[in-house]
Design an enzyme around this catalytic site. Structure first.
Site, PDB file in Angstrom:
ATOM      1  N   GLN A  54       7.937  -2.637   7.472  1.00 29.50           N
ATOM      2  CA  GLN A  54       7.745  -2.888   6.041  1.00 29.50           C
ATOM      3  C   GLN A  54       8.741  -3.945   5.549  1.00 29.50           C
ATOM      4  OE1 GLN A  54       6.842  -3.417   2.873  1.00 29.50           O
ATOM      5  NE2 GLN A  54       6.199  -1.314   2.524  1.00 29.50           N
ATOM      6  N   GLU A  96       3.256   1.550   0.728  1.00 30.57           N
ATOM      7  CA  GLU A  96       4.379   2.489   0.732  1.00 30.57           C
ATOM      8  C   GLU A  96       4.716   2.995  -0.661  1.00 30.57           C
ATOM      9  OE1 GLU A  96       8.933   2.990   2.458  1.00 30.57           O
ATOM     10  OE2 GLU A  96       7.640   1.383   3.219  1.00 30.57           O
ATOM     11  N   GLU A 129      -0.382  -8.408   4.722  1.00 30.25           N
ATOM     12  CA  GLU A 129      -0.919  -7.661   3.587  1.00 30.25           C
ATOM     13  C   GLU A 129       0.108  -7.528   2.467  1.00 30.25           C
ATOM     14  OE1 GLU A 129      -3.136  -4.123   4.241  1.00 30.25           O
ATOM     15  OE2 GLU A 129      -4.037  -4.833   6.096  1.00 30.25           O
TER      16      GLU A 129
END
Length: 300
Positions: A54, A96, A129
């Site tokens: 992430q 997230e 993304e």
């Protein structure tokens, strides 16, 4: 309303399918994979782990609580994306904030798209993304671009095609990483904008960068004011022109060598344009200077 109920029921049905050990799907070629991959599935939050790839490194608590309140009222409107790791075990690819907000209000499940990918594909999916999102700060985007270039081993031109951005845009983001870390942190915390950062990057000396940064904060300067300040600083900085290296005559070189041997140390010689010159003899302390004087006197 009927459509929504049917969609939720389908999600629960697929969830049951994924919990059946005899139907454990590991690749797109496995039985029932076509029913799961790309479909919206209700997954238990406890079966999902956070993605180490992430790019986001900080989450605004107030913004997270607002999202949690919205989810509590309306549900998770946009499903998260996960990749399958093992039997009933998944890893976040994107979403997230939605995942964290759902946990915050005590939800047990969350709607998710399931993908099957290896680590490199997962990294690329997560970065690409997330780059498309509007809530990443400029430094997070720059770091994501850098990771894609370095870890996926692609060029800026190829990255431009992957993320749908002009190459010049990518270059501008990457240049922000040359800013002093203090200024990068200021940009991440929202004290200055990307426009301020782009202006400051034109100052190579980091001390001067920080000096202007402090003025920007102290006087709350706009991007245009910052650009003007940078221009003024660059125009007032004298340009250093390299001086022509003077050639030391051979007689001076010979004398330098002889004196260096006599005094047992490195001697410097300087010759002016008029031909006049001087020897520079370094010494460590008073005792060292006395020793040098004795050596010179003994040669008389």
């Amino acid at each position: 309303m009927a459509k929504a109920t049917k969609k939720q029921a389908l999600g629960r049905g697929l969830s049951a399918l994924l919990k059946d050990p005899s139907n454990d799907i590991q690749s797109v070629a496995d039985k029932n994979a076509d029913k799961v991959v790309g479909s919206i599935v209700e997954l238990e939050l406890t079966a999902i782990e956070v993605n180490p790839f992430q790019p986001r490194t900080s989450f605004n608590e107030e913004s997270l609580r607002e999202l949690a309140s919205s989810i509590k009222e309306l549900g998770v409107i946009q499903p998260i994306t996960v990749r399958k790791l093992d039997f009933n075990k998944y890893q976040l690819v994107s979403g997230e904030r939605r995942f964290r907000a759902s946990k915050l209000i005590g939800l047990e499940t969350v709607p998710a798209y399931i993908r099957i990918a290896n680590d490199q594909e997962s990294l690329e999916m997560a970065l690409v993304e997330n780059i498309q999102r509007q809530d990443l700060d400029p430094i997070e985007i720059a770091l994501s671009y850098q990771r894609l270039i370095e870890e996926i081993d692609i060029t800026q031109e190829e990255l431009s095609d992957r993320v749908g951005k002009n190459r010049s845009t990518i270059t501008n983001y990457l240049r922000l990483l040359k800013l002093d870390p203090i200024i990068q942190t200021g940009m991440r915390d929202g004290f200055i904008s990307m426009g301020h950062g782009r202006a400051l990057i034109n100052i190579e000396d980091t001390d001067e960068q920080l000096s202007i940064y402090e003025k920007v904060l102290g006087k709350k300067l706009s991007v245009r004011d910052t650009e003007a300040l940078v221009r003024d600083m660059k125009s007032s900085t004298p340009t250093k022109t390299p001086s022509a290296k003077k050639t030391i005559p051979s007689y001076a070189k010979d004398a330098k060598k002889e004196l260096s041997t006599l005094l047992d140390r490195k001697i410097d010689v300087k010759i002016g344009s008029s031909g006049k010159g001087q020897f520079v003899v370094p010494f460590a302390d008073k005792e060292d200077l006395s020793r040098l004087l004795k050596l010179i006197k003994s040669e008389k």
